[in-house]
Design an enzyme around this catalytic site. Structure first.
Site, PDB file in Angstrom:
ATOM      1  N   THR A 107      39.816  36.348 -24.344  1.00 17.04           N
ATOM      2  CA  THR A 107      39.543  35.741 -23.049  1.00 17.04           C
ATOM      3  C   THR A 107      39.115  34.303 -23.287  1.00 17.04           C
ATOM      4  O   THR A 107      38.749  33.929 -24.416  1.00 17.04           O
ATOM      5  CB  THR A 107      38.456  36.522 -22.285  1.00 17.04           C
ATOM      6  OG1 THR A 107      38.448  36.102 -20.921  1.00 17.04           O
ATOM      7  CG2 THR A 107      37.076  36.315 -22.885  1.00 17.04           C
ATOM      8  N   THR A 108      39.161  33.511 -22.253  1.00 17.23           N
ATOM      9  CA  THR A 108      38.878  32.079 -22.402  1.00 17.23           C
ATOM     10  C   THR A 108      37.545  31.820 -23.077  1.00 17.23           C
ATOM     11  O   THR A 108      37.418  30.973 -23.956  1.00 17.23           O
ATOM     12  CB  THR A 108      38.913  31.396 -21.023  1.00 17.23           C
ATOM     13  OG1 THR A 108      40.257  31.399 -20.561  1.00 17.23           O
ATOM     14  CG2 THR A 108      38.402  29.966 -21.100  1.00 17.23           C
ATOM     15  N   HIS A 155      -8.910  10.041 -28.114  1.00 10.77           N
ATOM     16  CA  HIS A 155      -9.096   9.613 -26.727  1.00 10.77           C
ATOM     17  C   HIS A 155      -8.881   8.109 -26.575  1.00 10.77           C
ATOM     18  O   HIS A 155      -9.490   7.472 -25.700  1.00 10.77           O
ATOM     19  CB  HIS A 155     -10.482  10.005 -26.206  1.00 10.77           C
ATOM     20  CG  HIS A 155     -10.795  11.462 -26.329  1.00 10.77           C
ATOM     21  ND1 HIS A 155     -10.358  12.397 -25.415  1.00 10.77           N
ATOM     22  CD2 HIS A 155     -11.469  12.159 -27.293  1.00 10.77           C
ATOM     23  CE1 HIS A 155     -10.764  13.601 -25.798  1.00 10.77           C
ATOM     24  NE2 HIS A 155     -11.432  13.488 -26.930  1.00 10.77           N
ATOM     25  N   SER A 278      12.677 -10.865 -26.159  1.00 16.02           N
ATOM     26  CA  SER A 278      12.657 -11.177 -24.731  1.00 16.02           C
ATOM     27  C   SER A 278      13.664 -12.277 -24.438  1.00 16.02           C
ATOM     28  O   SER A 278      13.848 -13.199 -25.233  1.00 16.02           O
ATOM     29  CB  SER A 278      11.254 -11.632 -24.302  1.00 16.02           C
ATOM     30  OG  SER A 278      11.271 -12.161 -22.991  1.00 16.02           O
ATOM     31  N   LYS A 284       8.226 -13.232 -28.412  1.00 20.68           N
ATOM     32  CA  LYS A 284       8.022 -11.781 -28.416  1.00 20.68           C
ATOM     33  C   LYS A 284       8.744 -11.093 -29.581  1.00 20.68           C
ATOM     34  O   LYS A 284       9.894 -11.372 -29.870  1.00 20.68           O
ATOM     35  CB  LYS A 284       8.505 -11.156 -27.099  1.00 20.68           C
ATOM     36  CG  LYS A 284       7.756 -11.591 -25.860  1.00 20.68           C
ATOM     37  CD  LYS A 284       6.299 -11.138 -25.894  1.00 20.68           C
ATOM     38  CE  LYS A 284       6.129  -9.636 -25.785  1.00 20.68           C
ATOM     39  NZ  LYS A 284       6.605  -9.090 -24.506  1.00 20.68           N
ATOM     40  N   ARG A 285       8.034 -10.180 -30.236  1.00 23.22           N
ATOM     41  CA  ARG A 285       8.612  -9.273 -31.235  1.00 23.22           C
ATOM     42  C   ARG A 285       8.322  -7.851 -30.755  1.00 23.22           C
ATOM     43  O   ARG A 285       7.399  -7.190 -31.223  1.00 23.22           O
ATOM     44  CB  ARG A 285       8.022  -9.553 -32.626  1.00 23.22           C
ATOM     45  CG  ARG A 285       8.605 -10.826 -33.223  1.00 23.22           C
ATOM     46  CD  ARG A 285       7.873 -11.342 -34.438  1.00 23.22           C
ATOM     47  NE  ARG A 285       7.873 -10.431 -35.573  1.00 23.22           N
ATOM     48  CZ  ARG A 285       7.896 -10.833 -36.849  1.00 23.22           C
ATOM     49  NH1 ARG A 285       7.971 -12.134 -37.142  1.00 23.22           N
ATOM     50  NH2 ARG A 285       7.829  -9.965 -37.825  1.00 23.22           N
TER      51      ARG A 285
END
Length: 446
Positions: A107-108, A155, A278, A284-285
């Site tokens: 069957t399929t 936390h 950016s 920016k890095r």
């Protein structure tokens, strides 16, 4: 043009790899189905149900790249069926009457399920290599920074000293458990399917088990205990393992993002000249590789419920679950592979800044070692009393913005019980990392 991000001409390599995409591309899907049909034909030829010449001809013609895929697509549109069009096109490609013996007794879903398992088998092989590569990188990293002290945080706040090697060892331990899970699930996942219309093999009952055995032997898959058309827990388990692997990649990447924050600056994902953070802020890095890995982990996690939905079947089977899995399995494999590859790339070139770790250890002016002071004092005056005194000194240090050393040295009870040199020793972060180095050694040697 592609319309899914996984096949995007410009973005696809941030979501997966060419290798894993190849496992699930259209020709691979068709070939997996054809491979199952060939295995079925030979298994039946071996016991005389199908002429051997027919099995040979079916095998010769069952090549996805040579079949008329355009016609297959047109027939799928007409029949709304995946396998009947494939059978018709393959039949036409076969000489003589060989095509009449394709799909005998099947069957399929026998074909599509087993085909998908063949693809999963290829995917697992890739995952095993990826995980081995990742564990090798993690072992090197854990060993290199085995004794490098840094602030442990709970936390979101500094808690006690730990080592960067210990942090990495925790990641490694988790990945090793995933490696074990992946190996263990293969016995349940790499199982073929041959059951006929409702799983009873009624059309070939006399030879059904022999056909099933021969078919799975040729495909190098396990023989099922019984057909699993409407039992999809095996696929769900595989997806669950990939979801957990992806979640670990997300956790690692998220930790690097947090440690790369300007105010923390303890690690940084790999940087090369030309990498742009950016379009408007040239300085920016950004941790863009890590961000992609976290996004992939979340996408995989959102896909996991679909695998559970596919387990809810009606009667002996329907196609709802199949449609879900046809979409789910490729996506979850490709995205998990993408997360693994990105994370390995990051960890293989991660920049670690021990000097900044030391500066951050000193940010609280010794307060991070309050537990060490408390326990040393507790040995002389009792734990609860010691806790109250060290608490008082800690809060005074924070409010008056003094050093913890000064506050402790000025407290009458502390002064009587702990010398200046003892306080100095207790406030040394490198002396309070406990069994961190031992645990690193244990995990690396496992």
């Amino acid at each position: 043009m592609p319309s899914h991000i996984l096949d995007s001409l410009v973005l696809k390599d941030l979501y997966g790899t060419e290798e894993m995409r190849g496992v699930f591309d259209d020709l691979s899907v068709l070939q997996s189905w054809l491979d199952v049909e060939v295995a079925l034909a030979y298994a039946e030829a071996d016991i005389g149900i199908v002429p051997m010449y027919a099995a040979d001809e079916i095998s010769l013609r069952a090549r996805a790249e040579t079949l008329d895929t355009g016609r297959i697509k047109l027939l799928v549109d007409q029949t709304v069926h995946p396998i009947v069009p494939l059978i018709r096109v393959l039949q036409d490609a076969c000489d003589g009457d060989a095509g009449e013996y394709i799909h005998w007794g099947a069957t399929t879903q026998d074909i599509t399920d087993t085909g998908m398992v063949l693809q999963i088998k290829q995917a697992i092989t890739i995952f095993e290599v990826r995980i081995r590569n990742l564990t090798d990188v993690l072992k090197v990293l854990a060993g290199r920074y085995r004794d490098t002290p840094m602030a442990g945080r709970t936390h979101g706040q500094q808690a006690l000293p730990t080592t960067f090697g210990f942090k990495v060892a925790i990641w490694l331990s988790e990945v090793l458990r995933h490696q074990e899970r992946l190996a263990q699930c293969k016995v349940r996942v790499l199982v073929g399917q041959f059951g006929g219309a409702v799983g009873t093999l009624a059309s070939v009952a006399r030879h059904g088990l022999a056909i099933q055995t021969g078919m799975m032997a040729r495909l190098n898959l396990r023989k099922p205990d019984l057909p699993w058309h409407n039992s999809r827990d095996n696929i769900a388990e595989f997806c669950a393992v990939l979801s957990m692997i992806s979640a670990t990649m997300g956790k690692i990447a998220q930790e690097i993002i947090n440690l790369q924050r300007t105010e923390v600056g303890e690690v940084e994902e790999p940087f090369n000249v030309g990498k742009v953070g950016s379009s408007t802020m040239p300085h920016k890095r950004n941790p863009m590789l890590c961000e992609a890995a976290v996004a992939l982990a979340r996408l995989v996690a959102r896909n996991m419920p679909v695998a559970l939905d596919a387990m809810i079947q009606t009667h002996e089977r329907d196609w709802i679950g199949d449609h879900l899995e046809w979409a789910l399995v490729p996506e979850i494999c490709i995205m998990c592979d993408g997360a693994l590859s990105l994370t390995t790339r990051v960890l293989g070139g991660v920049q670690v800044y021990p000097e900044q770790m030391q500066r951050n250890l000193d940010r609280l002016g010794g307060l991070m070692l309050s537990e060490a002071v408390m326990l040393a004092l507790a040995a002389k005056i009792g734990r609860q009393t010691a806790h109250d005194i060290v608490y008082e000194c800690s809060m005074k240090t924070i409010e008056e913005k003094k050093s913890f050393r000064q506050t402790l040295a000025a407290h009458p009870t502390v002064k009587v019980n702990l010398s200046i040199s003892e306080i100095e020793q207790l406030l040394d972060p490198a002396q309070y990392t406990g069994l961190a180095s031992y645990y690193v050694d244990q995990v690396i040697s496992s």
